[in-house]
Design a protein around this motif. Structure first.
Motif, PDB file in Angstrom:
ATOM      1  N   GLN A 114     -12.574  -0.751   2.410  1.00 30.96           N
ATOM      2  CA  GLN A 114     -12.586  -1.720   1.309  1.00 30.96           C
ATOM      3  C   GLN A 114     -13.691  -2.772   1.434  1.00 30.96           C
ATOM      4  O   GLN A 114     -13.895  -3.544   0.501  1.00 30.96           O
ATOM      5  CB  GLN A 114     -11.223  -2.423   1.219  1.00 30.96           C
ATOM      6  CG  GLN A 114     -10.046  -1.487   0.996  1.00 30.96           C
ATOM      7  CD  GLN A 114     -10.287  -0.509  -0.146  1.00 30.96           C
ATOM      8  OE1 GLN A 114     -10.844  -0.868  -1.192  1.00 30.96           O
ATOM      9  NE2 GLN A 114      -9.874   0.738   0.046  1.00 30.96           N
ATOM     10  N   LYS A 160       3.072   1.736  -2.199  1.00 28.15           N
ATOM     11  CA  LYS A 160       3.367   1.994  -3.605  1.00 28.15           C
ATOM     12  C   LYS A 160       2.165   1.769  -4.523  1.00 28.15           C
ATOM     13  O   LYS A 160       2.167   2.235  -5.668  1.00 28.15           O
ATOM     14  CB  LYS A 160       4.522   1.095  -4.060  1.00 28.15           C
ATOM     15  CG  LYS A 160       5.825   1.333  -3.312  1.00 28.15           C
ATOM     16  CD  LYS A 160       6.896   0.342  -3.748  1.00 28.15           C
ATOM     17  CE  LYS A 160       8.206   0.592  -3.005  1.00 28.15           C
ATOM     18  NZ  LYS A 160       9.246  -0.413  -3.365  1.00 28.15           N
ATOM     19  N   GLU A 161       1.173   1.029  -4.049  1.00 26.37           N
ATOM     20  CA  GLU A 161       0.032   0.677  -4.891  1.00 26.37           C
ATOM     21  C   GLU A 161      -1.259   1.190  -4.272  1.00 26.37           C
ATOM     22  O   GLU A 161      -1.355   1.371  -3.045  1.00 26.37           O
ATOM     23  CB  GLU A 161      -0.046  -0.842  -5.073  1.00 26.37           C
ATOM     24  CG  GLU A 161       1.202  -1.466  -5.684  1.00 26.37           C
ATOM     25  CD  GLU A 161       1.151  -2.974  -5.659  1.00 26.37           C
ATOM     26  OE1 GLU A 161       0.678  -3.564  -6.659  1.00 26.37           O
ATOM     27  OE2 GLU A 161       1.555  -3.564  -4.644  1.00 26.37           O
ATOM     28  N   ASN A 162      -2.270   1.395  -5.103  1.00 25.72           N
ATOM     29  CA  ASN A 162      -3.566   1.868  -4.638  1.00 25.72           C
ATOM     30  C   ASN A 162      -4.446   0.675  -4.286  1.00 25.72           C
ATOM     31  O   ASN A 162      -4.924  -0.034  -5.160  1.00 25.72           O
ATOM     32  CB  ASN A 162      -4.240   2.719  -5.727  1.00 25.72           C
ATOM     33  CG  ASN A 162      -5.495   3.408  -5.213  1.00 25.72           C
ATOM     34  OD1 ASN A 162      -6.427   2.754  -4.771  1.00 25.72           O
ATOM     35  ND2 ASN A 162      -5.506   4.737  -5.277  1.00 25.72           N
ATOM     36  N   SER A 178      -7.421   0.499  -3.033  1.00 30.70           N
ATOM     37  CA  SER A 178      -8.813   0.618  -3.465  1.00 30.70           C
ATOM     38  C   SER A 178      -8.990   0.179  -4.913  1.00 30.70           C
ATOM     39  O   SER A 178      -9.921  -0.563  -5.246  1.00 30.70           O
ATOM     40  CB  SER A 178      -9.304   2.054  -3.283  1.00 30.70           C
ATOM     41  OG  SER A 178     -10.655   2.169  -3.675  1.00 30.70           O
ATOM     42  N   ASP A 179      -8.091   0.624  -5.782  1.00 34.87           N
ATOM     43  CA  ASP A 179      -8.188   0.241  -7.202  1.00 34.87           C
ATOM     44  C   ASP A 179      -8.034  -1.266  -7.377  1.00 34.87           C
ATOM     45  O   ASP A 179      -8.746  -1.883  -8.184  1.00 34.87           O
ATOM     46  CB  ASP A 179      -7.106   0.968  -8.018  1.00 34.87           C
ATOM     47  CG  ASP A 179      -7.394   2.458  -8.175  1.00 34.87           C
ATOM     48  OD1 ASP A 179      -8.541   2.865  -7.912  1.00 34.87           O
ATOM     49  OD2 ASP A 179      -6.460   3.200  -8.550  1.00 34.87           O
ATOM     50  N   VAL A 183       0.819  -1.218   0.000  1.00 33.00           N
ATOM     51  CA  VAL A 183       0.000   0.000   0.000  1.00 33.00           C
ATOM     52  C   VAL A 183       0.851   1.265   0.000  1.00 33.00           C
ATOM     53  O   VAL A 183       0.322   2.360  -0.214  1.00 33.00           O
ATOM     54  CB  VAL A 183      -0.982   0.017   1.188  1.00 33.00           C
ATOM     55  CG1 VAL A 183      -1.937  -1.167   1.116  1.00 33.00           C
ATOM     56  CG2 VAL A 183      -0.238   0.019   2.522  1.00 33.00           C
TER      57      VAL A 183
END
Length: 343
Positions: free
Chosen positions: A254, A219-221, A223-224, A217
């Protein structure tokens, strides 16, 4: 014999000490501790954010070999391989919770490793009813994980249970999270594991164990990714194991409408939540602490069935003399499950 002890109240105050060997009473068994796991609770005791009663030997997740039995003990023999239910060292046995097998809520209860001497040493003695034989085909290393497995079984089998076909978000791939992952994967569930930059080693381990997706999380989203795996609906079930406010909030965010959140991680401080999410999404929020007598029966059945891969969670083993290094590795999230042993 050597022992890792909390020697005084306050942050720190944990030392490697020499203590006398323990005496085996008539209703007790004496166990040579082979492996003992470092738990998040041990770290909380180190920092004095979990109630403890020093001076006390730390450690409560362990397995070993029976080396002596008391005169009144009938169910164990020298040489038996055992694990131990550590939470019932002291209970009243009379309150409504004790009578229901929910000993964790007994007001007089003290468990091993914080209230009475625990397993970060060479030998321990426990009452006969606290010890459980383990099958020969279960390693002593895996058997040392009986207690965290019991925590997970209570949370995810007894209190709330994901349904077949559910997508589960597991936030926090620490030792308790990895044990949770093992159980969820064993049930054939689709599991998304979320962690941060410091969880790199544990995220990789989660991937090897069979997680459907691991998410950093930092580095990455998240939720997407969750939307992509759930057709935009959100996850059916979330398991929070990090005990961190941002992780708890992420789980709430989420979850789909009517989703369920099980809180396993201990936070140790107050948390600010977007609590309206619980209302608007009609979220079921379930806390879970420790385990019950029925939980331990289930854990023993799981050991007999031998379908869980607990050995793969264990990444490091240290002698007691290197306890500081082991604690630091656990706290810095550089390992899966870390075990200590007495040389």
């Amino acid at each position: 014999m050597k022992a890792v002890m909390k020697v005084a109240p306050g942050p720190g105050n944990v030392e490697l000490k020499d203590i006398s060997d323990v005496e085996c009473k008539d209703n007790e068994v004496k166990i040579n501790v082979k492996y003992s796991g470092i738990c998040g609770t041990d770290l909380h005791i180190l920092h004095d954010t979990f109630k403890n009663f020093p001076p006390v030997v730390l450690g409560h997740e362990f397995a070993g070999i029976v080396i002596e039995t008391g005169k009144k003990v009938n169910s164990f023999n020298v040489g038996d391989r055992v694990t131990v239910l550590p939470s019932t060292a002291i209970t009243c046995g009379l309150c409504e919770y004790c009578k229901q097998g929910q000993y964790v809520f007994c007001e007089l209860r003290r468990g091993m490793g914080y209230g009475v001497n625990g397993s970060f040493t060479k030998n321990v003695v426990v009452r006969e009813d606290m010890a459980y034989k383990i099958p020969d085909y279960i390693s002593l290393e895996a058997a040392a994980l009986a207690e965290p497995l019991a925590c997970v079984v209570q949370a995810l089998e007894e209190l709330e249970k994901p349904n077949a076909g559910d997508t589960v978000l597991l936030s926090g791939p620490g030792p308790l999270g990895l044990v949770s992952l093992s159980l969820l994967i064993n049930r054939g569930l689709h599991v998304i594991v979320a962690g941060t930059d410091v969880d790199g080693t544990r995220l990789e381990l989660s991937k090897k164990m069979g997680a459907s997706k691991v998410v950093n999380v930092s580095k990455e989203n998240l939720s997407d990714i969750v939307k992509g795996h759930t057709n935009g609906k959100g996850v059916d079930f979330a398991v929070e194991c990090a005990g961190h406010p941002s992780s708890i909030n992420a789980c709430l965010q989420q979850l789909k409408n009517k989703g369920k959140l099980v809180q396993l991680g201990i936070v140790g401080s107050e948390v600010t939540l977007d609590y309206d999410l619980v209302i608007y999404k009609q979220i079921t929020l379930q806390g879970s602490v420790a385990h019950s007598m029925s939980t331990w029966d289930k854990v023993m059945k799981l050991f007999e069935q031998n379908t869980l891969d607990l050995n793969s969670l264990i990444t490091h083993k240290f002698p007691l003399e290197r306890w500081k290094e082991a604690f630091e590795m656990s706290e810095n999230k550089q390992a899966g499950k870390v075990l200590l042993y007495h040389e």
